[in-house]
Design an enzyme around this catalytic site. Sequence first.
Site, PDB file in Angstrom:
ATOM      1  CD  GLU A  26      32.069  29.412  26.264  1.00 32.12           C
ATOM      2  OE1 GLU A  26      32.520  28.294  25.948  1.00 32.12           O
ATOM      3  OE2 GLU A  26      30.954  29.815  25.919  1.00 32.12           O
TER       4      GLU A  26
ATOM      5  CB  CYS B 149      39.998  26.721  25.353  1.00 31.20           C
ATOM      6  SG  CYS B 149      39.037  27.884  24.410  1.00 31.20           S
TER       7      CYS B 149
HETATM    8  P1  NAD Z   1      44.338  30.216  36.188  1.00 27.64           P
HETATM    9  O1  NAD Z   1      43.187  29.297  36.389  1.00 27.64           O
HETATM   10  O2  NAD Z   1      45.163  30.608  37.366  1.00 27.64           O
HETATM   11  O3  NAD Z   1      43.823  31.574  35.517  1.00 27.64           O
HETATM   12  C1  NAD Z   1      42.996  31.612  34.384  1.00 27.64           C
HETATM   13  C2  NAD Z   1      42.173  32.924  34.440  1.00 27.64           C
HETATM   14  O4  NAD Z   1      41.239  32.870  35.504  1.00 27.64           O
HETATM   15  C3  NAD Z   1      43.034  34.176  34.735  1.00 27.64           C
HETATM   16  O5  NAD Z   1      42.585  35.222  33.919  1.00 27.64           O
HETATM   17  C4  NAD Z   1      42.755  34.516  36.185  1.00 27.64           C
HETATM   18  O6  NAD Z   1      42.813  35.919  36.435  1.00 27.64           O
HETATM   19  C5  NAD Z   1      41.327  34.035  36.330  1.00 27.64           C
HETATM   20  N1  NAD Z   1      41.004  33.655  37.702  1.00 27.64           N
HETATM   21  C6  NAD Z   1      41.708  32.824  38.510  1.00 27.64           C
HETATM   22  N2  NAD Z   1      41.093  32.715  39.711  1.00 27.64           N
HETATM   23  C7  NAD Z   1      39.986  33.509  39.658  1.00 27.64           C
HETATM   24  C8  NAD Z   1      38.938  33.809  40.565  1.00 27.64           C
HETATM   25  N3  NAD Z   1      38.859  33.251  41.784  1.00 27.64           N
HETATM   26  N4  NAD Z   1      37.964  34.671  40.168  1.00 27.64           N
HETATM   27  C9  NAD Z   1      37.994  35.232  38.930  1.00 27.64           C
HETATM   28  N5  NAD Z   1      38.947  34.968  38.018  1.00 27.64           N
HETATM   29  C10 NAD Z   1      39.931  34.110  38.369  1.00 27.64           C
HETATM   30  O7  NAD Z   1      45.259  29.537  35.116  1.00 27.64           O
HETATM   31  P2  NAD Z   1      46.596  29.986  34.370  1.00 27.64           P
HETATM   32  O8  NAD Z   1      47.790  29.335  35.007  1.00 27.64           O
HETATM   33  O9  NAD Z   1      46.645  31.456  34.138  1.00 27.64           O
HETATM   34  O10 NAD Z   1      46.303  29.259  33.012  1.00 27.64           O
HETATM   35  C11 NAD Z   1      46.384  27.870  32.911  1.00 27.64           C
HETATM   36  C12 NAD Z   1      45.085  27.178  32.719  1.00 27.64           C
HETATM   37  O11 NAD Z   1      44.032  28.083  32.451  1.00 27.64           O
HETATM   38  C13 NAD Z   1      45.180  26.274  31.523  1.00 27.64           C
HETATM   39  O12 NAD Z   1      45.442  24.964  31.911  1.00 27.64           O
HETATM   40  C14 NAD Z   1      43.843  26.418  30.833  1.00 27.64           C
HETATM   41  O13 NAD Z   1      43.032  25.325  31.093  1.00 27.64           O
HETATM   42  C15 NAD Z   1      43.181  27.562  31.484  1.00 27.64           C
HETATM   43  N6  NAD Z   1      42.820  28.620  30.545  1.00 27.64           N
HETATM   44  C16 NAD Z   1      41.759  28.388  29.753  1.00 27.64           C
HETATM   45  C17 NAD Z   1      41.381  29.355  28.858  1.00 27.64           C
HETATM   46  C18 NAD Z   1      40.210  29.153  27.946  1.00 27.64           C
HETATM   47  O14 NAD Z   1      40.077  29.875  26.980  1.00 27.64           O
HETATM   48  N7  NAD Z   1      39.326  28.228  28.210  1.00 27.64           N
HETATM   49  C19 NAD Z   1      42.098  30.531  28.761  1.00 27.64           C
HETATM   50  C20 NAD Z   1      43.216  30.738  29.606  1.00 27.64           C
HETATM   51  C21 NAD Z   1      43.544  29.759  30.514  1.00 27.64           C
END
Ligand code: NAD
Length: 479
Positions: A251, A285
């Site tokens: 998602e 999202c």
């Molecule tokens: P990010 O991609 O750094 O982190 C998002 C999530 O992914 C965090 O919970 C992080 O712990 C997890 N994550 C990151 N790398 C991982 C890995 N290698 N393995 C497992 N989990 C991992 O982004 P951010 O700066 O925290 O948030 C910004 C972006 O994240 C936004 O632009 C948005 O698109 C996206 N986001 C989307 C949703 C959603 O519901 N689709 C929710 C939160 C963030």
Amino acid sequence: MSYPPIRLYLDGAFVEGRSSTRVQVRNPADGTLLAEYAGASAADLQDALAAAERGFAIWSRMLALERFRILTRATALIRERAPAIARVLTLEQGKPLAEALREAQLAADIIDFLAEEGKRLAARGVPPRLPNVVSQTVARVPVGPVAAFTPWNFPANLPARKLGGALAAGCSVIIKPDEQVAATCLEMARALHDAGLPKGVLGVVMGHPPEISSTLIASPVIAKVSFTGSVPVGKQLGELAARHMKRYTAELGGHAPVIVCADADIAAAVKLGVQAKFRNAGQVCASPVRFLVQRSRLDEFREAFVAGAKAMVLGSGLDEGTQVGPLIHERRCSQMQVLVDDALEHGAQLLCGGNRLDRPGWFYPPTVIEGAPPEAQLQQVEPFGPIALLDAFDTLDEAIARANALPYGLAAYGFTKDLASAHRLAQELQAGMVGINHFGVSQPETPFGGIKDSGYGHESGLEGLLGCTEVKLVSVALS
Ligand code: NAD
């Protein structure tokens, strides 16, 4: 409840992580330290995997009715504890307390629906074509232990979707909530624990995300991977899942268009649009981002929408009357500024907001920008924050083409009173979820999922349950 100490949940016990890496949790409303805890070590992850294997053997063989009873005992506890859970959620995530309370209650509804459907996972009988075959049954069996990863924007709902689907289908699950919002997920784990969930059926681990995901996904114990978060991380984990032949649900992000036709109820589109855009400070999202308004109604829409955005009350989620809380991290505030500055450099017009607030915490005000050209980053990159883009369109063909121009395909919305336009929007908008004349596309009973870069597979609804099952044919002949 004040902010609780944070532990891992391993094999039915809340325990200190054994990694030397420590995680700090800060209150986004004022930057103060809420907690510091040790993450999961390599040995903790191996323990979680071994426990999930044992837990699966117990849980998958239990009667569906008995699983239902445990899950619904847990949701009763979540409802009973919802005010305390909401406070923890607001402290770590920032959203207004009333939103946090609704989220905790909705998390219980999500699990309830999946638990109910779990009782009804009936096998299908197929008439045999071979003379000595007496039965051919197509059964839905639990896929196996699930590794689940949830982000920080809905600390109760997103774990509820993943835990509800997996547990109702008979799977054990190891979940890694986002490190900043783990306390809410742990409160849900506590409700399941108190409701009698057998040891090993659920594990909760936090720490270094890439180490956790690469260890869990590569393990032969794990049968399915489920991730919610950004598109780049989603693709990365998808590659890893494919390499190890694991089932995968993702998602990911969106950049939702809203097409407001000239015949629409503009007052309703504005009222619902402002609420939907600034809910959870835009960190959703399925949040509407690109408002495309038919030219003849643009002035009217602009005036009311900007007035609505300016009227939103910003503050700590714990303060009475707050409608928009802080962003989750300092870096999200900086990212908002980068995107806004870039749009203005590309000739866009700032209608309100646009500058980080000069106060403790990570506050960015509701921001409306008109006329950002396609080259501006905001027209391509998901803002995931309180920024709305406004533009005019002339024909429905043009609006639909612009709505579909991005690689995202999570949610899309349209406002019209014309049946033919509504039908076209429903048919032609490229999105996993289309809302006509409202934004409520995410309900416990309905599947949530995107197409294109926005994801793969579904959660919630019956589809969320089926995604945690495997199809198994059993054909029996007389010997
Ligand atoms: P990010 O991609 O750094 O982190 C998002 C999530 O992914 C965090 O919970 C992080 O712990 C997890 N994550 C990151 N790398 C991982 C890995 N290698 N393995 C497992 N989990 C991992 O982004 P951010 O700066 O925290 O948030 C910004 C972006 O994240 C936004 O632009 C948005 O698109 C996206 N986001 C989307 C949703 C959603 O519901 N689709 C929710 C939160 C963030």
